[in-house]
Design an enzyme around this catalytic site. Structure first.
Site, mmCIF file in Angstrom:
data_model
loop_
_atom_site.group_PDB
_atom_site.id
_atom_site.type_symbol
_atom_site.label_atom_id
_atom_site.label_comp_id
_atom_site.label_asym_id
_atom_site.label_seq_id
_atom_site.Cartn_x
_atom_site.Cartn_y
_atom_site.Cartn_z
ATOM 1 N N GLY A 66 5.316 3.054 -8.777
ATOM 2 C CA GLY A 66 4.285 4.111 -8.435
ATOM 3 C C GLY A 66 5.207 5.467 -7.491
ATOM 4 O O GLY A 66 5.830 6.597 -7.493
ATOM 5 N N GLU B 58 8.397 6.463 -8.999
ATOM 6 C CA GLU B 58 8.173 8.175 -9.791
ATOM 7 C C GLU B 58 8.214 9.002 -8.931
ATOM 8 O O GLU B 58 8.208 9.871 -9.625
ATOM 9 C CB GLU B 58 6.499 7.522 -11.043
ATOM 10 C CG GLU B 58 7.222 5.627 -11.665
ATOM 11 C CD GLU B 58 6.416 5.381 -11.987
ATOM 12 O OE1 GLU B 58 5.189 4.472 -11.455
ATOM 13 O OE2 GLU B 58 5.476 4.972 -13.549
ATOM 14 N N GLU C 158 7.454 -2.725 -11.884
ATOM 15 C CA GLU C 158 6.358 -3.248 -12.624
ATOM 16 C C GLU C 158 5.942 -4.312 -13.582
ATOM 17 O O GLU C 158 5.259 -4.848 -13.632
ATOM 18 C CB GLU C 158 5.904 -2.146 -13.681
ATOM 19 C CG GLU C 158 5.228 -0.563 -12.571
ATOM 20 C CD GLU C 158 5.793 0.054 -12.054
ATOM 21 O OE1 GLU C 158 7.111 -0.338 -12.227
ATOM 22 O OE2 GLU C 158 6.194 1.326 -11.875
ATOM 23 N N ALA D 249 1.720 2.080 -6.544
ATOM 24 C CA ALA D 249 0.669 2.257 -7.030
ATOM 25 C C ALA D 249 -0.075 0.679 -6.497
ATOM 26 O O ALA D 249 -0.015 0.207 -6.124
ATOM 27 C CB ALA D 249 0.194 2.196 -8.601
HETATM 28 N N1 CAA Z 1 -0.479 -1.861 -3.309
HETATM 29 C C1 CAA Z 1 -1.215 -2.705 -2.294
HETATM 30 N N2 CAA Z 1 -0.903 -3.460 -1.561
HETATM 31 C C2 CAA Z 1 0.506 -3.592 -1.115
HETATM 32 C C3 CAA Z 1 1.588 -3.026 -2.400
HETATM 33 C C4 CAA Z 1 0.856 -2.312 -3.576
HETATM 34 N N3 CAA Z 1 1.646 -1.575 -3.725
HETATM 35 N N4 CAA Z 1 2.781 -3.071 -1.799
HETATM 36 C C5 CAA Z 1 1.890 -3.558 -0.874
HETATM 37 N N5 CAA Z 1 1.466 -4.018 0.036
HETATM 38 C C6 CAA Z 1 0.440 -4.402 1.109
HETATM 39 C C7 CAA Z 1 0.279 -5.749 1.026
HETATM 40 O O1 CAA Z 1 -0.458 -6.536 0.422
HETATM 41 C C8 CAA Z 1 0.618 -5.962 2.730
HETATM 42 O O2 CAA Z 1 -0.714 -5.348 3.047
HETATM 43 P P1 CAA Z 1 -1.181 -7.250 3.597
HETATM 44 O O3 CAA Z 1 -0.903 -7.539 4.974
HETATM 45 O O4 CAA Z 1 -3.010 -6.858 3.650
HETATM 46 O O5 CAA Z 1 -1.548 -8.803 2.894
HETATM 47 C C9 CAA Z 1 1.637 -4.953 2.959
HETATM 48 O O6 CAA Z 1 1.685 -3.958 2.068
HETATM 49 C C10 CAA Z 1 2.957 -5.005 3.072
HETATM 50 O O7 CAA Z 1 3.680 -5.703 2.901
HETATM 51 P P2 CAA Z 1 4.027 -7.139 2.243
HETATM 52 O O8 CAA Z 1 3.852 -8.293 2.638
HETATM 53 O O9 CAA Z 1 4.388 -7.725 1.349
HETATM 54 O O10 CAA Z 1 5.853 -6.455 2.772
HETATM 55 P P3 CAA Z 1 7.156 -7.079 2.775
HETATM 56 O O11 CAA Z 1 7.928 -5.691 3.830
HETATM 57 O O12 CAA Z 1 7.176 -8.736 2.836
HETATM 58 O O13 CAA Z 1 7.757 -6.519 1.490
HETATM 59 C C11 CAA Z 1 7.534 -5.418 -0.111
HETATM 60 C C12 CAA Z 1 7.651 -5.307 1.023
HETATM 61 C C13 CAA Z 1 9.199 -5.572 -1.262
HETATM 62 C C14 CAA Z 1 7.332 -3.251 -0.862
HETATM 63 C C15 CAA Z 1 6.284 -5.352 -1.178
HETATM 64 O O14 CAA Z 1 5.020 -5.407 -0.587
HETATM 65 C C16 CAA Z 1 6.030 -5.607 -2.590
HETATM 66 O O15 CAA Z 1 6.687 -6.361 -2.919
HETATM 67 N N6 CAA Z 1 5.136 -4.691 -2.884
HETATM 68 C C17 CAA Z 1 5.210 -4.461 -4.327
HETATM 69 C C18 CAA Z 1 6.100 -3.507 -5.003
HETATM 70 C C19 CAA Z 1 5.495 -3.215 -6.303
HETATM 71 O O16 CAA Z 1 5.018 -4.224 -7.457
HETATM 72 N N7 CAA Z 1 4.814 -1.697 -6.213
HETATM 73 C C20 CAA Z 1 4.786 -1.692 -7.944
HETATM 74 C C21 CAA Z 1 3.072 -1.240 -8.142
HETATM 75 S S1 CAA Z 1 2.543 -1.416 -9.570
HETATM 76 C C22 CAA Z 1 2.267 0.748 -9.645
HETATM 77 O O17 CAA Z 1 3.628 1.245 -8.903
HETATM 78 C C23 CAA Z 1 2.184 1.709 -11.631
HETATM 79 C C24 CAA Z 1 2.912 2.810 -11.478
HETATM 80 O O18 CAA Z 1 3.999 2.441 -12.724
HETATM 81 C C25 CAA Z 1 2.346 3.512 -10.930
#
Ligand code: CAA
Length: 258
Positions: free
Chosen positions: A109, A112, A132, A65
């Site tokens: 998400g 999911e 999460e 998400a």
């Molecule tokens: N939401 C918003 N933006 C996101 C995102 C997310 N879930 N995941 C990645 N992005 C964005 C980053 O902020 C970044 O944007 P900027 O360039 O503007 O800073 C861009 O995508 C590229 O991401 P990274 O620079 O972090 O890329 P990376 O290769 O270094 O890392 C990753 C990749 C490990 C997937 C890392 O992006 C990450 O950990 N993302 C979040 C994963 C996460 O926590 N997901 C769960 C979300 S909560 C949820 O989903 C609730 C639910 O149950 C529905």
């Protein structure tokens, strides 16, 4: 229809929806979810389509998400808009079979949404996780429930409590994905599999999906009864006559979806 965060195309009887928000690794913002719902509505209504493939990019199916969009929510705003349930579950109400073709990250998400599809075909670089907990929340689109049913309590609990990711090989061993293929072959394999499903009798494929899904909603005895009644219903179709006649006559069936 023109979408901002997804691409939709059809190839013969297969509909392909590609999550396309590369700068955010396909983070599932509200607009993307709304567009996905509209695309599924369109493909469901399109009589030429028999199966749908949902995919992302080589780097990310979806990284979850949209954290930036969700960060400012309060309990009351999340509750009143029914955050997550609202819109996301459209995938689970799709009657046509939906295959998730997952490469790269399927996190939060993203994992999911993949699990809402009927089965997951994974590229060898796929990574699945429910991170999460690292954000101070729990999975909110079915992760604690569908992952537990897919891989069992031990792995699901560990993944949800620690945020540990599974690679594709572990996901296949655990039963989360149906098959792992080389990244370069993912879309060809997904489309080939979808074509095979789309070539079957449409009503029988829908009945089959309904029957398998019943296994997750009921007791074994009720599930067996549901299957038996649906099996009996197959004999009311022309396609059952055609399928069995084709076998006896040693030819390919020509299903008419009737
Ligand atoms: N939401 C918003 N933006 C996101 C995102 C997310 N879930 N995941 C990645 N992005 C964005 C980053 O902020 C970044 O944007 P900027 O360039 O503007 O800073 C861009 O995508 C590229 O991401 P990274 O620079 O972090 O890329 P990376 O290769 O270094 O890392 C990753 C990749 C490990 C997937 C890392 O992006 C990450 O950990 N993302 C979040 C994963 C996460 O926590 N997901 C769960 C979300 S909560 C949820 O989903 C609730 C639910 O149950 C529905």
């Amino acid at each position: 229809m023109a979408y901002e965060h997804i691409l939709v195309e059809t190839r013969g009887k297969v509909g392909i929806v590609t999550l396309n928000r590369p700068k955010a690794l396909n983070a599932l913002c509200a607009q993307l979810i709304e567009e996905l719902g509209q695309a599924l509505d369109g493909l469901e209504a399109d009589e030429t389509i028999g199966c749908i493939v949902l995919t992302g990019s080589e780097k990310a199916f979806a990284a979850g998400a949209d954290i930036k969009e969700m960060a400012g929510k309060s309990f009351i705003s999340a509750y009143l808009e029914d955050f997550i349930t609202n819109g996301w579950e459209r995938i689970t109400t799709c009657r046509k079979p939906v295959i998730a073709a997952v490469a790269g990250y399927a996190l939060g998400g993203g994992c999911e949404v993949a699990m809402m599809c009927d089965f997951i075909l994974a590229a060898d670089n796929a990574r699945f996780g429910q991170p999460e907990i690292n954000l101070g929340v729990i999975p909110g689109a079915g992760g604690t429930q569908r992952l537990t049913r897919a891989v069992g309590k031990a792995k699901a609990m560990e993944m949800c409590l620690t945020g540990r990711q599974m690679d594709a090989a572990e996901a296949e061993r655990a039963g989360l994905v149906s098959r792992v293929v080389p990244l370069a072959d993912l879309m060809d394999e997904a489309i080939k599999t979808a074509e095979r499903i789309a070539e079957q009798s449409r009503p029988i494929a829908l009945i089959c999906k309904e029957s398998v899904n019943a296994a997750f909603e009921t007791t074994l005895a009720m599930g067996i009864m549901t299957e038996r009644r649906l099996f009996h219903a197959c004999f009311a179709t022309d396609d059952q006559k055609e399928g069995m006649a084709a076998f006896v006559e040693k030819r390919q069936p020509n299903f008419k979806n009737s």
